[in-house]
Design a protein around this motif. Structure first.
Motif, short mmCIF file in Angstrom:
data_model
loop_
_atom_site.label_atom_id
_atom_site.label_comp_id
_atom_site.label_asym_id
_atom_site.label_seq_id
_atom_site.Cartn_x
_atom_site.Cartn_y
_atom_site.Cartn_z
N VAL A 1 0.83 -1.20 0.00
CA VAL A 1 0.00 0.00 0.00
C VAL A 1 0.87 1.26 0.00
CG1 VAL A 1 -0.18 0.13 2.52
CG2 VAL A 1 -1.99 1.11 1.09
N VAL A 2 2.09 1.15 0.53
CA VAL A 2 3.02 2.28 0.54
C VAL A 2 3.33 2.71 -0.89
CG1 VAL A 2 5.35 3.04 1.16
CG2 VAL A 2 4.02 1.61 2.74
N ILE A 3 3.51 1.72 -1.78
CA ILE A 3 3.82 2.02 -3.17
C ILE A 3 2.68 2.79 -3.82
CG2 ILE A 3 4.30 1.02 -5.44
CD1 ILE A 3 5.67 -1.30 -4.05
N SER A 4 1.46 2.32 -3.65
CA SER A 4 0.32 2.99 -4.28
C SER A 4 0.11 4.39 -3.72
CB SER A 4 -0.96 2.15 -4.10
OG SER A 4 -1.29 1.99 -2.74
N HIS A 5 0.34 4.57 -2.42
CA HIS A 5 0.19 5.91 -1.83
C HIS A 5 1.26 6.86 -2.36
CE1 HIS A 5 -2.29 4.66 1.98
NE2 HIS A 5 -2.94 4.50 0.85
N ASN A 6 2.50 6.38 -2.45
CA ASN A 6 3.58 7.22 -2.97
C ASN A 6 3.35 7.58 -4.44
OD1 ASN A 6 4.86 7.19 -0.51
ND2 ASN A 6 6.46 5.74 -1.10
N TRP A 7 2.87 6.60 -5.18
CA TRP A 7 2.58 6.81 -6.60
C TRP A 7 1.54 7.93 -6.77
CZ3 TRP A 7 4.10 3.86 -11.04
CH2 TRP A 7 3.38 4.11 -12.21
N GLU A 8 0.47 7.87 -5.99
CA GLU A 8 -0.60 8.87 -6.09
C GLU A 8 -0.10 10.25 -5.65
OE1 GLU A 8 -3.79 7.32 -3.79
OE2 GLU A 8 -4.12 5.60 -5.11
N GLU A 9 0.68 10.28 -4.58
CA GLU A 9 1.19 11.56 -4.09
C GLU A 9 2.11 12.20 -5.12
OE1 GLU A 9 3.99 13.46 -0.54
OE2 GLU A 9 3.34 11.36 -0.41
N LEU A 10 2.99 11.40 -5.72
CA LEU A 10 3.94 11.90 -6.70
C LEU A 10 3.22 12.54 -7.89
CD1 LEU A 10 6.81 12.07 -7.96
CD2 LEU A 10 6.45 9.77 -8.84
N ARG A 11 2.29 11.80 -8.45
CA ARG A 11 1.61 12.29 -9.66
C ARG A 11 0.73 13.50 -9.36
NH1 ARG A 11 -1.43 7.64 -12.48
NH2 ARG A 11 -1.33 9.05 -14.27
N ARG A 12 0.17 13.56 -8.17
CA ARG A 12 -0.68 14.70 -7.80
C ARG A 12 0.14 15.97 -7.64
NH1 ARG A 12 -5.51 16.75 -8.31
NH2 ARG A 12 -6.48 14.76 -7.75
N PHE A 13 1.25 15.93 -6.89
CA PHE A 13 1.98 17.17 -6.68
C PHE A 13 2.73 17.60 -7.94
CE2 PHE A 13 5.66 14.61 -4.84
CZ PHE A 13 6.65 15.06 -5.70
N MET A 14 3.10 16.64 -8.81
CA MET A 14 3.70 17.04 -10.08
C MET A 14 2.67 17.78 -10.94
SD MET A 14 6.93 16.41 -10.33
CE MET A 14 7.23 16.45 -12.10
N TRP A 15 1.42 17.32 -10.92
CA TRP A 15 0.37 18.00 -11.68
C TRP A 15 0.09 19.39 -11.11
CZ3 TRP A 15 -1.96 17.13 -16.20
CH2 TRP A 15 -3.12 17.86 -16.50
N ASP A 16 0.04 19.49 -9.78
CA ASP A 16 -0.30 20.76 -9.14
C ASP A 16 0.83 21.78 -9.20
OD1 ASP A 16 -2.80 19.78 -8.50
OD2 ASP A 16 -2.25 19.22 -6.45
#
Length: 552
Positions: free
Chosen positions: A442-457
């Motif tokens: 679950v750590v991988i999926s959370h990190n993946w989502e956080e990375l893509r979100r802040f790169m977009w923002d």
């Protein structure tokens, strides 16, 4: 090692942990397959595909391939359009080299049997026009050019007994050795994770080519398939190769906006054939932003759409071609027509809701005109490379052309040198003795989502120094977590991609922070003017030690 009749490694095939080839090609899209076909038939070649063989960006490419094919067009005109779209940052020698070989590339594809669309009137190949082009010069196969191209390449590859295809194999890292003759470091293969068996295997090769595509999956919204995680760029950086212009991430202006639609691109050719961009009110707006209106370069169109969406608080804008006849729309855009119908949108009668999405990585691994990187015997071609062709903004349909031209050029270089390269020394097997299976994926999926979100923002279409500072802080924390996880647990597909995406994100953020101007795809509210002198952003890794390989 046993392979199937089509030379594709199947999940039921007996596996070995060590493989030996003359050439290892990592990536099975247009660049990788073209390279394999241009190499001599006596060269033993392995081609790795990280997923199914049809899952790369090539397969999903809709528009076409830009080339000088019409008597009313010229190489000089195509060069001028590319230089203009590139916002002063293209390398003129790379542009001229690529475009001067465009007809040769198309003729080769026609010989392979690519089914390009013909004009109903005279039977000649139909050429469309896309953003940034002053002429009709985009040859295509309806609106599914990538599928037609990839199918023809695959069919041809399957007739070559010297080429073995491995599907669901994802490279982890490159292997380096010291050349016994030159005493310089060279690439000698790669450690590769076999998704079929959940094991890491070694692939030794005298020459290695990265054809791994771009890194648009670093963003929350992307037109790319899931595999566009910057693997080649990350591996080359870790191996000591320079990268350039990573801040220039192209956002395609028009991706289908629908809660159930995933990464479906609405080709630029639709605007080339008269499609209008509309506000929710039905009003056209592109003429306020550029004299070419809907056919302005992609960076201009994407920023205009982003501006209007934010100004109005709208979730999307609309792309309308319903003023054309139903027969025209269905014959020119059958794929888009059918796909939109599945979501209840009839493009012959109503506009298409669209939003910008990350689409293409204009920067990448620094190479010369043969695709040679800073590391001896390591090549990079296609979207993972930085040739200087695209500058600060890739012009529509120049990408597949780059794949084809540099694949041939790299093949010529590899062929000329292969007999002089000493055999690869014995390679140590992958060591998993100090890691365990993870019980916290679950750590991988959370990190993946956080990375893509802040790169977009923070590192998206419009940037500020404050946003980039926030992104810098986030990526440092994220990379620390990923490194700890990678050091303690067995690798898997998601972890490999997350590790690579985080590194590529860092390179993008660093590059964007260094550019104190607005140019092409990099637009900063803090530095809205374009600098008088155009310079590349070149990042040099700490372990860079190959400055005598080539200097651009």
């Amino acid at each position: 090692m046993t392979v199937t009749d089509t030379k594709i490694m199947a999940t039921t095939t007996p596996q070995t942990s060590s493989h030996q080839y003359d050439v290892l090609i990592i990536g099975s899209g247009a660049a990788g397959l073209s390279l394999a076909l241009h190499l001599p038939s006596n060269v033993n070649i392995a081609v790795l595909s990280k997923a199914s063989l049809s899952e790369g960006s090539t397969w999903y490419a809709q528009g076409g391939i830009a080339a000088v094919l019409d008597d009313n067009d010229t190489v000089e005109s195509h060069v001028a359009d590319t230089l203009e779209a590139g916002a002063g940052l293209c390398h003129t020698d790379a542009v001229e080299f690529t475009i001067s070989h465009s007809r040769q590339a198309i003729d080769w594809l026609i010989e392979l049997g690519v089914d390009f669309t013909r004009d109903a009137g005279n039977g000649d190949y139909h050429l469309t026009r896309e953003g940034g082009h002053s002429k009709r010069r985009v040859i295509h196969s309806a609106d599914a050019t990538g599928k037609a191209l990839h199918t023809a390449l695959m069919d041809k590859v399957k007739t070559h007994t010297n080429i073995t295809l491995f599907d669901h194999y994802i490279a982890v890292d490159l292997i380096k050795q010291v050349d016994p003759m030159s005493k310089k470091r060279r690439c000698a293969g790669a450690y590769v994770y076999n998704r079929n068996t959940d094991r890491v295997e070694t692939f030794a090769a005298r020459s290695v080519a990265l054809a791994t595509g771009g890194a648009s999956k670093v963003y929350l919204y992307s037109s790319n398939p899931d595999g566009a995680s910057g693997d080649g760029i990350a591996m080359a950086w870790r191996a000591g190769c320079r990268v350039a212009n990573m801040e220039f991430n192209q956002f395609h202006p028009t991706c289908l906006f629908h809660p159930k639609a995933k990464s479906f691109l609405i080709t630029e050719a639709l605007r080339g054939e008269g499609g209008h961009l509309l506000l929710p009110s039905g009003e056209r707006f592109m003429d306020k932003f550029h004299e070419r209106g809907e056919l302005a370069p992609r960076d201009v169109v994407a920023r205009a759409i982003d501006h209007e969406m934010k100004r109005l608080g709208s979730d999307c804008i609309y792309l309308d071609i319903s003023h054309k006849s139903e027969e025209f729309i269905r014959s020119h855009f059958p794929t888009i027509y059918q796909e939109c119908l599945t979501f209840g949108i009839d493009i012959t009668k109503e506009p298409i809701p669209v939003v910008p999405a990350a689409h293409y990585t204009c920067g990448g691994i620094m190479v010369d005109k043969h695709g040679q990187t800073d590391l001896k015997n390591l090549y990079a071609i296609g979207e993972s490379s930085f040739t200087g062709l695209h500058g600060a903004n890739r012009m529509a349909s120049n990408s597949l052309l780059e794949c084809l031209v540099y694949a041939r050029s790299a093949a010529e270089s590899i062929s000329a040198q292969l007999d002089t390269i000493p055999p690869v020394a014995e390679i140590a097997p992958w060591d998993e003795s100090r890691v365990t299976n993870s019980d916290e994926d679950v750590v991988i999926s959370h990190n993946w989502e956080e990375l893509r979100r802040f790169m977009w923002d923070y590192v998206g279409i419009v940037r500020t120094q404050k946003r980039l500072e926030r992104a810098t802080h986030r990526i440092k924390l994220l990379q620390k977590e990923i490194h700890e996880y990678y050091s303690n647990y067995k690798v898997g597909n998601d972890l490999i991609e997350l590790r690579n995406l985080a590194l590529v994100a860092e390179l993008i953020i660093r590059s964007a922070t260094q550019r104190k101007e607005s140019r092409g795809l990099h637009y900063s509210l803090d530095y809205p003017a374009r600098a008088e002198i155009a310079t590349d952003t070149v990042l040099v890794p700490m372990n860079f030690a190959s400055q005598d390989i080539f200097v651009r």
